[in-house]
Design a protein around this motif. Sequence first.
Motif, PDB file in Angstrom:
ATOM      1  N   ILE A  70      50.220 121.261   7.338  1.00  0.00           N
ATOM      2  CA  ILE A  70      51.394 121.885   7.955  1.00  0.00           C
ATOM      3  C   ILE A  70      52.163 122.550   6.820  1.00  0.00           C
ATOM      4  CG2 ILE A  70      53.548 121.539   9.217  1.00  0.00           C
ATOM      5  CD1 ILE A  70      52.286 119.135  10.570  1.00  0.00           C
ATOM      6  N   GLY A  71      52.228 123.877   6.849  1.00  0.00           N
ATOM      7  CA  GLY A  71      52.845 124.620   5.756  1.00  0.00           C
ATOM      8  C   GLY A  71      54.351 124.684   5.852  1.00  0.00           C
ATOM      9  N   PRO A  72      55.005 125.148   4.788  1.00  0.00           N
ATOM     10  CA  PRO A  72      56.469 125.288   4.776  1.00  0.00           C
ATOM     11  C   PRO A  72      56.980 126.325   5.774  1.00  0.00           C
ATOM     12  CG  PRO A  72      55.498 126.281   2.829  1.00  0.00           C
ATOM     13  CD  PRO A  72      54.400 125.554   3.507  1.00  0.00           C
ATOM     14  N   ASP A  73      56.076 127.177   6.298  1.00  0.00           N
ATOM     15  CA  ASP A  73      56.457 128.148   7.321  1.00  0.00           C
ATOM     16  C   ASP A  73      56.214 127.632   8.734  1.00  0.00           C
ATOM     17  OD1 ASP A  73      53.716 128.082   7.196  1.00  0.00           O
ATOM     18  OD2 ASP A  73      53.448 130.252   7.106  1.00  0.00           O
ATOM     19  N   GLY A  74      55.789 126.367   8.846  1.00  0.00           N
ATOM     20  CA  GLY A  74      55.558 125.766  10.164  1.00  0.00           C
ATOM     21  C   GLY A  74      54.166 125.988  10.714  1.00  0.00           C
ATOM     22  N   HIS A  75      53.281 126.619   9.923  1.00  0.00           N
ATOM     23  CA  HIS A  75      51.919 126.872  10.403  1.00  0.00           C
ATOM     24  C   HIS A  75      51.081 125.598  10.323  1.00  0.00           C
ATOM     25  CE1 HIS A  75      48.203 128.979  11.278  1.00  0.00           C
ATOM     26  NE2 HIS A  75      47.661 128.414  10.206  1.00  0.00           N
ATOM     27  N   VAL A  76      50.425 125.281  11.425  1.00  0.00           N
ATOM     28  CA  VAL A  76      49.515 124.137  11.496  1.00  0.00           C
ATOM     29  C   VAL A  76      48.096 124.676  11.416  1.00  0.00           C
ATOM     30  CG1 VAL A  76      48.776 122.141  12.842  1.00  0.00           C
ATOM     31  CG2 VAL A  76      51.167 122.884  12.925  1.00  0.00           C
ATOM     32  N   GLY A  77      47.332 124.242  10.417  1.00  0.00           N
ATOM     33  CA  GLY A  77      45.992 124.789  10.238  1.00  0.00           C
ATOM     34  C   GLY A  77      45.031 123.780   9.656  1.00  0.00           C
ATOM     35  N   GLY A  78      43.829 124.256   9.422  1.00  0.00           N
ATOM     36  CA  GLY A  78      42.788 123.398   8.872  1.00  0.00           C
ATOM     37  C   GLY A  78      41.678 123.159   9.881  1.00  0.00           C
ATOM     38  N   VAL A  79      40.671 122.389   9.445  1.00  0.00           N
ATOM     39  CA  VAL A  79      39.536 122.035  10.311  1.00  0.00           C
ATOM     40  C   VAL A  79      39.469 120.514  10.374  1.00  0.00           C
ATOM     41  CG1 VAL A  79      37.057 122.234  10.713  1.00  0.00           C
ATOM     42  CG2 VAL A  79      38.309 124.126   9.625  1.00  0.00           C
ATOM     43  N   PRO A  80      39.892 119.912  11.484  1.00  0.00           N
ATOM     44  CA  PRO A  80      39.893 118.448  11.587  1.00  0.00           C
ATOM     45  C   PRO A  80      38.503 117.857  11.349  1.00  0.00           C
ATOM     46  CG  PRO A  80      41.090 119.450  13.411  1.00  0.00           C
ATOM     47  CD  PRO A  80      40.394 120.567  12.702  1.00  0.00           C
ATOM     48  N   ALA A  81      38.472 116.771  10.578  1.00  0.00           N
ATOM     49  CA  ALA A  81      37.188 116.138  10.248  1.00  0.00           C
ATOM     50  C   ALA A  81      36.872 114.949  11.142  1.00  0.00           C
ATOM     51  CB  ALA A  81      37.189 115.694   8.787  1.00  0.00           C
ATOM     52  N   ALA A  82      37.878 114.421  11.849  1.00  0.00           N
ATOM     53  CA  ALA A  82      37.651 113.243  12.684  1.00  0.00           C
ATOM     54  C   ALA A  82      38.579 113.277  13.899  1.00  0.00           C
ATOM     55  CB  ALA A  82      37.878 111.972  11.874  1.00  0.00           C
ATOM     56  N   PRO A  83      38.159 112.679  15.020  1.00  0.00           N
ATOM     57  CA  PRO A  83      39.019 112.647  16.205  1.00  0.00           C
ATOM     58  C   PRO A  83      40.157 111.638  16.043  1.00  0.00           C
ATOM     59  CG  PRO A  83      37.015 111.415  16.621  1.00  0.00           C
ATOM     60  CD  PRO A  83      36.862 112.030  15.267  1.00  0.00           C
ATOM     61  N   GLY A  84      41.190 111.809  16.859  1.00  0.00           N
ATOM     62  CA  GLY A  84      42.301 110.872  16.839  1.00  0.00           C
ATOM     63  C   GLY A  84      43.625 111.545  17.144  1.00  0.00           C
ATOM     64  N   ILE A  85      44.642 110.722  17.288  1.00  0.00           N
ATOM     65  CA  ILE A  85      46.007 111.215  17.543  1.00  0.00           C
ATOM     66  C   ILE A  85      46.869 110.867  16.334  1.00  0.00           C
ATOM     67  CG2 ILE A  85      48.042 111.041  19.011  1.00  0.00           C
ATOM     68  CD1 ILE A  85      46.212 110.351  21.344  1.00  0.00           C
ATOM     69  N   SER A  86      47.488 111.851  15.782  1.00  0.00           N
ATOM     70  CA  SER A  86      48.333 111.651  14.599  1.00  0.00           C
ATOM     71  C   SER A  86      49.752 112.099  14.898  1.00  0.00           C
ATOM     72  CB  SER A  86      47.790 112.451  13.406  1.00  0.00           C
ATOM     73  OG  SER A  86      46.466 112.095  13.104  1.00  0.00           O
ATOM     74  N   GLU A  87      50.721 111.309  14.427  1.00  0.00           N
ATOM     75  CA  GLU A  87      52.137 111.663  14.564  1.00  0.00           C
ATOM     76  C   GLU A  87      52.708 111.858  13.157  1.00  0.00           C
ATOM     77  OE1 GLU A  87      53.908 108.625  16.981  1.00  0.00           O
ATOM     78  OE2 GLU A  87      53.298 109.651  18.841  1.00  0.00           O
ATOM     79  N   VAL A  88      53.023 113.108  12.868  1.00  0.00           N
ATOM     80  CA  VAL A  88      53.413 113.491  11.507  1.00  0.00           C
ATOM     81  C   VAL A  88      54.909 113.795  11.453  1.00  0.00           C
ATOM     82  CG1 VAL A  88      52.940 115.050   9.598  1.00  0.00           C
ATOM     83  CG2 VAL A  88      51.114 114.508  11.242  1.00  0.00           C
ATOM     84  N   PRO A  89      55.677 113.095  10.611  1.00  0.00           N
ATOM     85  CA  PRO A  89      57.110 113.391  10.485  1.00  0.00           C
ATOM     86  C   PRO A  89      57.334 114.680   9.693  1.00  0.00           C
ATOM     87  CG  PRO A  89      56.499 111.656   8.957  1.00  0.00           C
ATOM     88  CD  PRO A  89      55.271 111.959   9.763  1.00  0.00           C
ATOM     89  N   VAL A  90      58.135 115.563  10.249  1.00  0.00           N
ATOM     90  CA  VAL A  90      58.426 116.851   9.624  1.00  0.00           C
ATOM     91  C   VAL A  90      59.939 117.079   9.631  1.00  0.00           C
ATOM     92  CG1 VAL A  90      58.118 119.354   9.770  1.00  0.00           C
ATOM     93  CG2 VAL A  90      56.189 117.840  10.272  1.00  0.00           C
ATOM     94  N   ARG A  91      60.458 117.573   8.517  1.00  0.00           N
ATOM     95  CA  ARG A  91      61.883 117.909   8.433  1.00  0.00           C
ATOM     96  C   ARG A  91      62.020 119.424   8.538  1.00  0.00           C
ATOM     97  NH1 ARG A  91      66.653 115.686   6.829  1.00  0.00           N
ATOM     98  NH2 ARG A  91      68.105 116.936   5.604  1.00  0.00           N
ATOM     99  N   ILE A  92      62.817 119.867   9.522  1.00  0.00           N
ATOM    100  CA  ILE A  92      63.048 121.299   9.731  1.00  0.00           C
ATOM    101  C   ILE A  92      64.474 121.627   9.295  1.00  0.00           C
ATOM    102  CG2 ILE A  92      63.019 123.199  11.396  1.00  0.00           C
ATOM    103  CD1 ILE A  92      61.241 121.497  13.188  1.00  0.00           C
TER     104      ILE A  92
END
Length: 223
Positions: A185-207
């Motif tokens: 998750i970049g500083p511009d809010g872009h979510v990217g990449g290629v997930p390597a494994a299944p699952g649900i993740s909850e990521v804390p982000v400060r805006i």
Amino acid sequence: MNTQRRGYVESRGVKMRHRWVLLLAGLALCGLSPLVSTFGGSMVYMSRETPLDPADSRLVEDTFYVTEGIEVSQRLLPTEKGAGFRAAYLAVGIKVDQGGRLYGKPERPGTYVSRVQVCSGQSCSAQDLTLVVLGNVPWEPRELTFPGAVGRPLSGEIGINGGPAGVVPTFTVTDHEKLPQDVTIGPDGHVGGVPAAPGISEVPVRICVAGNCAGVVVRLIVV
């Protein structure tokens, strides 16, 4: 005799007109002298108020966006290692301490240009600092949940709704261990990449929007 007298009178009249022209020209120059002095004084004054050359700046960043009524928590970074600052009141309730920390609470919107003293040893030089105080306009995140699949590129934007016009928000992951493998998750809010494994993740982000910050949780669902 009459002809000679007439010539004498005409010659005398021409000389008198020349004298009047010279007299009026002298008076005009006298009248213009205070104006010339005034113009010259204004130009000198304006030159003293001319912004400093950005190429000579001793600050990494010299423009800061803050929000009315929101406590400021930013720092000035000198380009020279070991440089410090003279503590001073800048504007609209904002101060800078010797370590370069900006603190205080802006009191009214506007753009303020102040000069800070950047010091190295006993030598200090003035640097222009621009503080843009924006009105407190409410905002909210636009998207916080992103679905994806293992082995497929993930692409999305968090973004915001509302906030002051023209201000770019910043996004900071506060716990990188919560990110799925190979996802960013970049500083511009872009979510990217290629997930390597299944699952649900909850990521804390400060805006943050011009110093008006809030913490959110971004959910990534990878199947």
